[in-house]
Design a protein around this motif. Structure first.
Motif, PDB file in Angstrom:
ATOM      1  N   LYS A   1       0.971   3.286  10.923  1.00 50.20           N
ATOM      2  CA  LYS A   1       0.679   2.464   9.413  1.00 50.20           C
ATOM      3  C   LYS A   1      -0.451   1.866   9.045  1.00 50.20           C
ATOM      4  O   LYS A   1      -0.947   2.063   7.688  1.00 50.20           O
ATOM      5  CB  LYS A   1       1.752   1.536   9.083  1.00 50.20           C
ATOM      6  CG  LYS A   1       3.377   2.504   9.317  1.00 50.20           C
ATOM      7  CD  LYS A   1       4.032   1.104   9.960  1.00 50.20           C
ATOM      8  CE  LYS A   1       4.426  -0.032   8.942  1.00 50.20           C
ATOM      9  NZ  LYS A   1       5.270  -1.141   9.312  1.00 50.20           N
ATOM     10  N   SER A   2      -1.133   1.850   9.862  1.00 48.93           N
ATOM     11  CA  SER A   2      -2.289   1.640   9.845  1.00 48.93           C
ATOM     12  C   SER A   2      -3.402   2.421   9.288  1.00 48.93           C
ATOM     13  O   SER A   2      -4.045   2.214   8.583  1.00 48.93           O
ATOM     14  CB  SER A   2      -2.841   0.659  10.980  1.00 48.93           C
ATOM     15  OG  SER A   2      -1.991  -0.016  11.719  1.00 48.93           O
ATOM     16  N   LEU A   3      -3.170   3.433   9.760  1.00 45.54           N
ATOM     17  CA  LEU A   3      -4.174   4.523   9.474  1.00 45.54           C
ATOM     18  C   LEU A   3      -3.932   4.809   8.151  1.00 45.54           C
ATOM     19  O   LEU A   3      -4.732   5.279   7.511  1.00 45.54           O
ATOM     20  CB  LEU A   3      -3.861   6.027  10.303  1.00 45.54           C
ATOM     21  CG  LEU A   3      -4.535   5.409  11.880  1.00 45.54           C
ATOM     22  CD1 LEU A   3      -4.785   6.212  12.997  1.00 45.54           C
ATOM     23  CD2 LEU A   3      -5.703   5.202  11.976  1.00 45.54           C
ATOM     24  N   MET A   4      -2.801   4.775   7.724  1.00 45.46           N
ATOM     25  CA  MET A   4      -2.610   5.039   6.656  1.00 45.46           C
ATOM     26  C   MET A   4      -2.843   4.425   4.656  1.00 45.46           C
ATOM     27  O   MET A   4      -3.050   4.919   4.188  1.00 45.46           O
ATOM     28  CB  MET A   4      -0.465   5.487   6.422  1.00 45.46           C
ATOM     29  CG  MET A   4       0.033   6.819   6.609  1.00 45.46           C
ATOM     30  SD  MET A   4      -0.501   8.110   6.371  1.00 45.46           S
ATOM     31  CE  MET A   4      -0.433   8.181   5.019  1.00 45.46           C
ATOM     32  N   ALA A   5      -2.774   3.446   5.633  1.00 49.14           N
ATOM     33  CA  ALA A   5      -3.213   2.208   4.456  1.00 49.14           C
ATOM     34  C   ALA A   5      -4.606   2.073   4.742  1.00 49.14           C
ATOM     35  O   ALA A   5      -4.920   1.608   3.724  1.00 49.14           O
ATOM     36  CB  ALA A   5      -2.249   0.640   5.313  1.00 49.14           C
ATOM     37  N   GLU A   6      -5.309   2.337   5.556  1.00 52.05           N
ATOM     38  CA  GLU A   6      -6.915   2.078   5.846  1.00 52.05           C
ATOM     39  C   GLU A   6      -7.832   2.802   5.508  1.00 52.05           C
ATOM     40  O   GLU A   6      -9.007   2.868   5.227  1.00 52.05           O
ATOM     41  CB  GLU A   6      -6.935   1.518   7.077  1.00 52.05           C
ATOM     42  CG  GLU A   6      -6.077  -0.423   7.553  1.00 52.05           C
ATOM     43  CD  GLU A   6      -6.233  -0.885   8.236  1.00 52.05           C
ATOM     44  OE1 GLU A   6      -7.105  -0.161   9.524  1.00 52.05           O
ATOM     45  OE2 GLU A   6      -5.519  -1.936   9.374  1.00 52.05           O
TER      46      GLU A   6
ATOM     47  N   ARG B   1       1.725   5.138   1.645  1.00 52.01           N
ATOM     48  CA  ARG B   1       0.324   4.613   1.403  1.00 52.01           C
ATOM     49  C   ARG B   1       0.531   4.951  -0.521  1.00 52.01           C
ATOM     50  O   ARG B   1      -0.518   3.521  -0.486  1.00 52.01           O
ATOM     51  CB  ARG B   1       0.198   6.069   1.522  1.00 52.01           C
ATOM     52  CG  ARG B   1      -1.840   6.182   1.034  1.00 52.01           C
ATOM     53  CD  ARG B   1      -2.110   7.903   1.076  1.00 52.01           C
ATOM     54  NE  ARG B   1      -2.587   7.503   2.687  1.00 52.01           N
ATOM     55  CZ  ARG B   1      -3.016   8.768   3.475  1.00 52.01           C
ATOM     56  NH1 ARG B   1      -3.693   9.407   3.040  1.00 52.01           N
ATOM     57  NH2 ARG B   1      -3.992   8.792   4.640  1.00 52.01           N
ATOM     58  N   THR B   2       1.317   5.705  -0.512  1.00 52.08           N
ATOM     59  CA  THR B   2       1.275   5.078  -2.738  1.00 52.08           C
ATOM     60  C   THR B   2       1.735   3.248  -2.727  1.00 52.08           C
ATOM     61  O   THR B   2       0.513   2.489  -4.059  1.00 52.08           O
ATOM     62  CB  THR B   2       2.375   5.840  -3.269  1.00 52.08           C
ATOM     63  OG1 THR B   2       2.099   7.144  -3.064  1.00 52.08           O
ATOM     64  CG2 THR B   2       2.726   5.472  -4.491  1.00 52.08           C
ATOM     65  N   ASP B   3       2.809   2.488  -1.975  1.00 54.90           N
ATOM     66  CA  ASP B   3       3.330   1.691  -1.759  1.00 54.90           C
ATOM     67  C   ASP B   3       1.667   0.655  -1.201  1.00 54.90           C
ATOM     68  O   ASP B   3       2.172  -1.060  -2.135  1.00 54.90           O
ATOM     69  CB  ASP B   3       3.980   1.684  -1.418  1.00 54.90           C
ATOM     70  CG  ASP B   3       5.200   1.624  -1.360  1.00 54.90           C
ATOM     71  OD1 ASP B   3       5.825   2.588  -2.767  1.00 54.90           O
ATOM     72  OD2 ASP B   3       6.318   1.763  -0.487  1.00 54.90           O
ATOM     73  N   CYS B   4       1.079   0.719  -0.545  1.00 57.15           N
ATOM     74  CA  CYS B   4      -0.511   0.120   0.170  1.00 57.15           C
ATOM     75  C   CYS B   4      -1.192   0.285  -0.507  1.00 57.15           C
ATOM     76  O   CYS B   4      -1.770  -1.665  -1.314  1.00 57.15           O
ATOM     77  CB  CYS B   4      -0.268   0.726   1.272  1.00 57.15           C
ATOM     78  SG  CYS B   4       0.432   0.269   2.591  1.00 57.15           S
ATOM     79  N   ARG B   5      -0.827   1.038  -1.559  1.00 61.48           N
ATOM     80  CA  ARG B   5      -2.920   1.099  -2.954  1.00 61.48           C
ATOM     81  C   ARG B   5      -2.222   0.344  -4.308  1.00 61.48           C
ATOM     82  O   ARG B   5      -2.032  -0.584  -4.240  1.00 61.48           O
ATOM     83  CB  ARG B   5      -2.875   2.212  -3.210  1.00 61.48           C
ATOM     84  CG  ARG B   5      -3.415   2.482  -2.338  1.00 61.48           C
ATOM     85  CD  ARG B   5      -4.052   5.274  -2.433  1.00 61.48           C
ATOM     86  NE  ARG B   5      -4.664   5.694  -1.566  1.00 61.48           N
ATOM     87  CZ  ARG B   5      -4.783   7.304  -1.207  1.00 61.48           C
ATOM     88  NH1 ARG B   5      -4.192   7.658  -2.862  1.00 61.48           N
ATOM     89  NH2 ARG B   5      -4.710   7.025  -0.591  1.00 61.48           N
ATOM     90  N   HIS B   6      -0.719   0.307  -4.444  1.00 61.83           N
ATOM     91  CA  HIS B   6      -0.327  -0.783  -5.510  1.00 61.83           C
ATOM     92  C   HIS B   6      -0.237  -2.152  -5.131  1.00 61.83           C
ATOM     93  O   HIS B   6      -0.881  -2.713  -5.999  1.00 61.83           O
ATOM     94  CB  HIS B   6       1.287   0.321  -6.082  1.00 61.83           C
ATOM     95  CG  HIS B   6       1.254   1.013  -6.813  1.00 61.83           C
ATOM     96  ND1 HIS B   6       0.425   1.749  -7.291  1.00 61.83           N
ATOM     97  CD2 HIS B   6       2.278   2.279  -6.320  1.00 61.83           C
ATOM     98  CE1 HIS B   6       0.489   2.864  -7.523  1.00 61.83           C
ATOM     99  NE2 HIS B   6       2.178   3.320  -7.399  1.00 61.83           N
ATOM    100  N   ASP B   7       0.248  -2.511  -4.050  1.00 63.49           N
ATOM    101  CA  ASP B   7      -0.152  -3.241  -3.253  1.00 63.49           C
ATOM    102  C   ASP B   7      -1.307  -4.224  -3.846  1.00 63.49           C
ATOM    103  O   ASP B   7      -1.932  -5.377  -3.875  1.00 63.49           O
ATOM    104  CB  ASP B   7       0.449  -3.662  -1.988  1.00 63.49           C
ATOM    105  CG  ASP B   7       1.822  -3.584  -2.024  1.00 63.49           C
ATOM    106  OD1 ASP B   7       2.899  -3.917  -3.067  1.00 63.49           O
ATOM    107  OD2 ASP B   7       2.378  -3.642  -1.036  1.00 63.49           O
ATOM    108  N   THR B   8      -2.808  -3.308  -2.891  1.00 64.13           N
ATOM    109  CA  THR B   8      -3.762  -3.682  -2.973  1.00 64.13           C
ATOM    110  C   THR B   8      -4.180  -3.463  -4.883  1.00 64.13           C
ATOM    111  O   THR B   8      -4.902  -4.858  -5.111  1.00 64.13           O
ATOM    112  CB  THR B   8      -4.706  -2.698  -2.352  1.00 64.13           C
ATOM    113  OG1 THR B   8      -4.407  -2.579  -1.234  1.00 64.13           O
ATOM    114  CG2 THR B   8      -6.164  -3.121  -2.285  1.00 64.13           C
TER     115      THR B   8
END
Length: 735
Positions: free
Chosen positions: A687-692, A728-735
Motif C-alpha cells: 500500500k505504501s509503494l502503490m501510494a508513494e 492507487r486511484t483512490d489515493c490520487r483522488h484523495d491527494t
C-alpha cells in the motif's frame, strides 16, 4: 550444393519481390495522390487566403459601421437632425462631435475623412470643422460649388448603407455612406472616406501566412481601387475579374500563367482578389513529384541489392546446418529437409516430456505412499523426502480424499490417472494421487482448507467420472498444516470411508469427532495437554499425563493408531525441548522416545522429560529465559517478509520446531496464523509503494515478496476489498 543454394536464394527472393513490386506500385500511386493533394492544397490555401482577406477587410468595415451607429446616437447629431435652422452660436456638444471625428480620423489609418451632412440645414459637421455644406466641400480641395449639387444627389439615394465613388476631385475616393431617413425625409447622411491602399495594408498578416501570394487587389463595381504586387497588372486583373464575374462558382481563373482567386465582401459591389504566378507556385509540387519518383526507383534498387545480400548472408548458417544434417549435393529441398528434421525433434521432445511427466507422476505417487505408510514422522523428514522425490507444494493445508469402488478404473492398472488429472486441472485443484491398499487416495494441497460443500462436489465429480453407474464411496479426512500429518488425515479419511457403504448413489462421508470413538481416543485430553506444553506449564502437564494415557493413548481398538498417537505426543515434547534444550540433548531425548516400549514405560519417559523441562525452566533467570517461540518467529517474519521463500516451513526449520507446534503457538499468542501475518505485512508495504511510487503492480508484487502479480492481486483484494489499481486511484483522488 552450390546449385542448391542458388535455388534457395532465388526461392527466397521471389516472395520478397512479390511483396516489393506491389508495394512500389502502391508507393507510386501514393506519390501521384500526394501531387494531386498538393495542387488541391494550393487551391485551398488560396481560397483560405481570400477568406482571410475578406474576413480582415469586413472586420475593419464592420468597425466603421459600428462607429456610424455611435454617431447616430450622439446627442449633438440628434440635436442637429431635429432642429429647423443652424443655431447661433453652435452648442459646445457640436464642437465635441467635431473633435471626436477628428480623433477617429487621426487614429484610424484607413479613414481619410468623416463628416455628417444635414440636408435640411445645408450644414456639415466633420473632422475638418462645422461649416455650411458648400464651405466644407471647398475645404476638401474640391472645385465646389458646381459639383456640389451632383454630389448631394449622389448622397440622397437609398435607405441603407452603400459604397460610393467620389469622382469630383483629382483622385477617386471610396466613400461609405449611411443615410438617416425618417418618414421619407433625409435628416442626415454620414459619409466616411476610405483609403483603399491603407485597407490593403491590413492584409500584411495574410501575406506572411501565405508567402506564395504574388499580388493582392481590392475592386469596387468593376473598378480596381488598390493593387499591390508584381504578379498581375491592372489590365490582367481586370480581365481575370471580368471572366470570373461571368461564372462566380467556377473557382480560380487562369490566364497567361497567372492564377486569380476572387471572393465577394459582405458589403455590396466590393470584391477581394489574390493572384499567383503559376510557375512559382507549382515549383514545390513538381519538385515533390520528382523526389517521390526518384525515391521510388532508389528504394527499388536498394531493396533488390539488400535482398540479394541478406539472402546470401542468411544462407551461411543454413548451409552449415544442412551439411551437418547430411544434405546431398544439388539434390533435395533444404527447407523440406529442415522441416522434417524439426518435426522429428519436436516429436522426440514431446515423447521425452510425456515420459518425464509420467515419471514425475510415479514419483508423486511414491512420495504419497511413503507418507501414508507413516514413514515421514517429522516435518524435516517430510520436507527432505519431498525434495528427493521432486514434489513441490505451494499451499499450507494438506487434506486426504479416499475413494473405494469396483471396476477397472479402481485397480492398479493406472487407467484412472489420465481422466483424474484432467478433472483436477479443470477444477483447479492441486494435489497428488496414488493407488494404496486397494483404494484411490488423493492428497489436496491448498492455501486454506476447502469448504465441506466444495469437497463433496469434488468427490462426487471424481466418483461420477471413474465409476459411472457402479457402486463407490468417498471419505474426506481432516485438513492439517503439516506434511507429517498427512498420515493422520489419511487415517481420518479411512475411518470416514468405513462408515459409509458404497452404492451407485456414490455417498461421501466427512470425518467427524464421533467417528474417533474407540479409534482416536478422547481428543479433549490431548488438546489440554498440548495447550499446557505450548504455555510451558510443565507441572500442570504432569498432572494431565495420567488422564492423557488413560483416555487418549490406550484405546486398544486399533494398535497402529496408538503408535501414531504416541508419535504425536513425542513430536509435541520434542518441539518444546528444541525451544529450551541444546540440540544434542534434544536428539538424545528423541532417541529415547523412539525406542519400543509399553504404555507404562512410555508414560514414565514422558514424565521424566516433563520434570527435566520444568527444572530447566525454573533454573533459568528471568532475564536469560529465551523469548517465546511465537515472539522469535514474529521477529524473523518482520525482518524477512519480503523474501518469497519465507513461510511456515522456513521459520519452523530456522527455529528447529515442527510446523504444527509453531502454527499453534503463533496463533495462540497473536490470534492470527503465520500466513495471514506475512500477507498483512506484505500488503501494508505494498500500500505504501502503490501510494508513494509509480511502480507497476507486478513490480510492487515482486518487491514485497509475492511470487506473481496474480497471487498479489488476489490477497490484496481479499484483505482490502479492492484491487491495487483501484487503491492507487483512490489515493490520487484523495491527494
Amino acid at each position: 550444393m552450390k546449385k542448391l543454394f542458388q535455388r534457395q536464394i532465388w526461392r527466397w527472393m521471389r516472395p520478397v519481390l512479390a511483396v516489393l513490386c506491389p508495394c512500389l506500385l502502391v508507393f507510386a500511386g501514393i506519390c501521384f495522390y500526394i501531387v494531386h493533394q498538393l495542387d488541391t492544397s494550393f487551391q485551398q490555401s488560396s481560397i483560405s487566403l481570400n477568406s482571410l482577406i475578406q474576413g480582415s477587410a469586413d472586420k475593419r468595415l464592420e468597425e466603421i459601421y459600428r462607429y456610424t451607429l455611435t454617431l447616430e446616437l450622439n446627442n449633438a447629431n440628434a440635436f442637429l437632425r431635429g432642429t429647423q435652422s443652424v443655431p447661433q452660436p453652435l452648442p459646445s456638444s457640436v464642437y465635441r462631435l467635431h473633435d471626436m471625428m477628428q480623433d477617429y480620423v487621426t487614429t484610424n489609418p484607413i479613414v481619410d475623412a468623416i463628416y455628417i451632412y444635414y440636408p435640411d440645414l445645408d450644414f456639415t459637421v466633420g473632422n475638418l470643422g462645422c461649416y455650411q455644406a458648400s464651405s466644407y466641400r471647398a475645404l476638401q480641395n474640391l472645385p465646389s460649388p458646381s459639383g456640389m449639387d451632383s454630389w448631394k444627389q449622389q448622397l440622397l439615394v437609398g435607405n441603407s448603407s452603400f459604397f460610393l465613388l467620389d469622382n469630383g476631385g483629382p483622385e477617386q475616393k471610396l466613400c461609405y455612406v449611411t443615410p438617416r431617413v425618417i418618414e421619407g425625409e433625409y435628416t442626415a447622411v454620414t459619409v466616411i472616406e476610405l483609403n483603399p491602399d491603407a485597407l490593403l495594408q491590413t492584409f500584411a498578416q495574410a501575406q506572411e501566412s501565405y508567402p506564395n501570394a504574388s499580388a493582392l487587389c481590392i475592386l469596387f463595381d468593376d473598378q480596381i481601387l488598390s493593387l499591390e504586387g508584381q504578379a498581375a497588372g491592372e489590365d490582367t486583373a481586370a480581365a481575370l475579374f471580368a471572366r470570373w464575374k461571368e461564372n462566380p462558382l467556377s473557382g480560380p481563373v487562369r490566364q497567361d500563367g497567372i492564377v486569380g482567386f476572387f471572393s465577394e465582401s459582405m458589403l455590396p459591389d466590393l470584391y477581394y482578389a489574390s493572384f499567383y504566378t503559376e510557375n512559382d507556385t507549382m515549383k514545390t509540387v513538381r519538385a515533390t513529384a520528382f523526389i517521390c519518383v526518384a525515391g521510388a526507383f532508389l528504394s527499388l534498387i536498394i531493396a533488390i541489392a539488400g535482398s540479394l545480400y541478406i539472402g546470401s548472408r542468411s544462407q551461411r548458417p543454413l548451409r552449415r546446418l544442412l551439411a551437418k544434417l547430411g544434405a546431398s549435393e544439388d539434390k533435395g529441398d533444404s527447407y523440406e529437409l529442415l522441416d522434417s528434421k524439426v518435426e522429428t525433434l519436436l516429436e522426440t521432445h514431446s515423447k521425452d516430456q510425456k515420459l518425464l511427466s509420467e515419471h514425475q507422476l510415479l514419483l508423486d505417487a511414491s512420495f504419497l505412499r511413503a507418507a501414508l505408510r507413516g514413514e515421514l514422522r517429522s516435518e524435516s523428514a517430510a520436507f527432505a523426502a519431498a525434495n528427493r522425490y521432486g514434489v513441490s507444494f505451494e499451499g499450507t493445508a494438506y487434506q486426504v480424499l479416499l475413494f473405494s469402488g469396483e471396476g477397472e478404473l479402481f485397480s492398479e492398472s493406472e487407467q484412472w490417472r489420465s481422466p483424474l488429472d484432467s478433472l483436477l486441472r479443470r477444477e483447479q485443484a492441486k494435489g497428488l494421487a496414488a493407488f494404496y491398499n486397494g483404494r484411490l487416495c488423493v492428497l489436496l494441497n491448498t492455501d486454506a482448507p476447502l469448504s465441506e460443500t466444495s469437497l463433496r462436489e469434488l468427490c462426487i465429480r471424481i466418483l461420477d467420472l471413474l465409476c459411472p453407474g457402479r457402486a463407490a464411496a468417498a471419505g474426506i479426512g481432516n485438513a492439517y498444516d503439516s506434511m507429517a500429518s498427512i498420515v493422520t488425515s489419511y487415517q481420518c479419511a479411512r475411518r470416514a470411508l468405513l462408515s459409509c457403504e458404497p452404492s451407485e448413489q456414490h455417498p461421501v462421508c466427512r470425518y467427524t469427532p464421533d467417528m474417533a470413538a474407540g479409534h482416536h481416543g478422547n481428543t479433549k485430553s490431548m488438546q489440554l495437554f498440548s495447550r499446557q506444553i505450548y504455555q510451558k506449564q510443565y507441572d500442570q502437564a504432569r498432572k494431565t499425563l495420567d488422564q492423557l494415557c488413560e483416555e487418549y493413548l490406550s484405546t486398544s481398538a486399533v494398535p497402529s493408531s496408538d503408535v501414531l498417537r504416541q508419535q504425536a505426543v513425542s513430536s509435541l515434547l520434542m518441539d518444546a525441548a528444541c525451544e529450551s534444550l541444546p540440540e544434542q540433548e534434544t536428539s538424545e531425548l528423541w532417541r529415547l522416545l523412539s525406542l519400543p516400549c509399553t504404555l507404562s514405560e512410555y508414560r514414565l519417559r514422558v514424565q521424566g522429560i516433563l520434570d527435566h523441562l520444568d527444572r530447566v525452566q525454573m533454573e533459568l533467570p528471568a532475564e536469560s529465559k529465551p523469548l517465546p517461540i511465537a515472539v522469535r518467529a514474529k521477529e524473523i517474519l518482520d525482518e524477512n517478509y519480503t523474501d518469497p521463500m519465507i513461510g511456515l516451513y522456513f521459520v519452523s526449520e530456522r527455529l528447529n520446531v515442527s510446523n504444527s507446534y509453531l502454527s499453534t503457538a503463533f496463533k495462540n499468542m497473536y490470534q492470527i496464523s503465520v500466513t495471514q501475518y506475512i500477507n498483512s505485512l506484505r500488503i501494508e508495504r505494498a500500500k505504501s509503494l502503490m501510494a508513494e511510487t509509480s511502480m507497476s503492480v507486478r513490480d510492487v508484487a515482486l518487491a514485497v515478496g509475492f511470487s506473481s502479480d496474480a497471487s498479489f492481486i488476489r490477497v490484496f483484494k481479499k484483505q482490502e476489498n479492492k484491487t491495487p489499481t483501484m487503491f492507487r486511484t483512490d489515493c490520487r483522488h484523495d491527494t
